[in-house]
Design an enzyme around this catalytic site. Structure first.
Site, short mmCIF file in Angstrom:
data_model
loop_
_atom_site.label_atom_id
_atom_site.label_comp_id
_atom_site.label_asym_id
_atom_site.label_seq_id
_atom_site.Cartn_x
_atom_site.Cartn_y
_atom_site.Cartn_z
N ASN A 103 0.80 -1.23 0.00
CA ASN A 103 0.00 0.00 0.00
C ASN A 103 0.83 1.28 0.00
O ASN A 103 0.28 2.38 -0.07
CB ASN A 103 -0.92 0.04 1.23
CG ASN A 103 -1.93 -1.07 1.22
OD1 ASN A 103 -1.61 -2.21 1.54
ND2 ASN A 103 -3.17 -0.76 0.86
N VAL A 135 0.53 6.75 -0.82
CA VAL A 135 -0.07 5.87 0.17
C VAL A 135 -1.47 5.50 -0.30
O VAL A 135 -2.32 6.38 -0.49
CB VAL A 135 -0.14 6.54 1.55
CG1 VAL A 135 -0.80 5.61 2.57
CG2 VAL A 135 1.25 6.96 2.03
N CYS A 136 -1.70 4.22 -0.52
CA CYS A 136 -3.01 3.75 -0.97
C CYS A 136 -3.80 3.22 0.22
O CYS A 136 -3.41 2.22 0.84
CB CYS A 136 -2.85 2.65 -2.02
SG CYS A 136 -2.24 3.28 -3.60
N LEU A 137 -4.89 3.90 0.52
CA LEU A 137 -5.69 3.55 1.69
C LEU A 137 -7.13 4.01 1.45
O LEU A 137 -7.36 5.12 0.96
CB LEU A 137 -5.11 4.24 2.93
CG LEU A 137 -5.61 3.79 4.29
CD1 LEU A 137 -5.22 2.34 4.56
CD2 LEU A 137 -5.04 4.68 5.39
#
Length: 341
Positions: free
Chosen positions: A126, A133-135
């Site tokens: 992530n 930042v992948c969230l």
């Protein structure tokens, strides 16, 4: 360092506050990037955003866990920087991970923008080496509606806790989406173990770069953290490189590749932690002795190899002479026979 709110406990010079307000924004990723404000944005809207940000400051100042540190900025209330300590039992244990945060002009209608200081390493499915930042909570990843940013209820504190618990977790490999189920859980568990080993290596390399190039306003924290945790980190690394893990995140056997990588990093980590004031002199001496022993072993190996090669060359040389002698003798015999005939 100063405290923002009157009811926030004061800190002595040798204590490091969880939350603080500082002035130097020079190395913040968003320092030169003010998020756009529409010309139609009213003064009341701007005031509302500032009020909400100040509420975030107060929540952070009162509720941060011991493993998360945040700095706000006097001249840019739209910016934050957070340091998250990797949790025990994960391949990120005892690491320090830094995130720069910027509030959008219509906050909290939209979530904050987050940048991770990667030092060039991708430490998680992530978190990318370009800082992305992948969230779901940031609306940068698909997720259920309940997992996405909620302008009425979501907070920066929730965001930081999510990164620590849901992203930098015990088995980050499984953050990868859509792993084919027909290959079986056991197959992916094996992949996860290998992935964890690689992530711990990158975490150690990140430690070294954080120590060499500390981010501004966190220098005291960085030094104190690694001074305090040096012994545990090095004990774990020592057990990993010897293939006898008893500390840290590893519960069983480690791969030979992981052992080799840890062996190469161990001495570098010992030297880096020694500069923080950590009591690692016995380990430094151990590293010196190991280095001397390896040098002697290499010399002995090189000598043995040279001797062996020398013998091979000698044998080959003798064989050449024998072959040459035989060839010469045969030619002489043929010539003598020709002369007789």
């Amino acid at each position: 360092m100063t405290s923002l709110f009157d009811d926030t406990p004061s800190f002595s010079d040798d204590e490091i506050p969880q939350f603080d307000v500082v002035s130097d924004i020079s190395d913040h990723h968003f320092a030169g990037k003010r998020l756009k404000t529409s010309l139609s944005t009213s003064i009341s809207t701007i005031a509302s955003v500032h009020k909400k940000i100040m509420q975030e400051w107060k929540v952070l100042s009162e509720n941060l866990p011991e493993s998360i540190f945040v700095r706000a900025y006097e001249t840019r209330i739209d910016l934050l920087r957070a340091a998250i300590v990797g949790a025990q039992g994960t391949p990120y244990h005892d690491g320090l991970f830094f995130f720069d945060i910027a509030f959008p002009s219509d906050y909290p209608a939209k979530p904050p923008v987050v940048y991770y200081h990667s030092f060039g390493y991708r430490i998680n499915p992530n978190i990318y080496n370009n800082g992305r930042v992948c969230l779901s909570l940031l609306n940068t990843w698909n997720g259920k509606k309940s997992e996405k940013w909620d302008s009425k209820n979501s907070t920066v504190l929730q965001l930081l806790l999510s990164i620590q618990a849901l992203v930098l977790n015990e088995k980050p490999f499984f953050n990868e989406p859509a792993l084919p189920p027909w290959l079986g859980r056991a197959f992916w568990e094996k992949k996860s173990i290998t992935y964890n080993e690689r992530m711990f290596i990158l975490s150690c390399k990140t430690m070294l770069l954080v120590l060499r190039r500390p981010l501004k306003n966190f220098e005291p924290l960085i030094n104190q953290h690694f001074k305090d945790r040096a012994e545990f980190i090095l004990n774990a690394c020592d057990s990993y490189r010897k293939g006898l893990p008893k500390d840290g995140f590893v519960k069983g056997e480690v791969s030979a590749k992981f052992q080799g990588e840890m062996d190469r990093l161990y001495g570098v980590l010992v030297l880096a932690f020694s500069k923080t004031g950590a009591h690692v002199e016995p380990l430094l001496q151990q590293v010196r002795e190991e280095k001397e022993m390896k040098a002697k072993e290499k010399t002995a190996t090189d000598t043995a190899t040279a001797t062996y090669v020398g013998k091979i060359i000698s044998v080959v040389s003798k064989l050449k002479k024998i072959v040459f002698w035989g060839f010469t003798t045969e030619n002489k015999n043929k010539k003598s026979k020709t002369d007789i005939d």
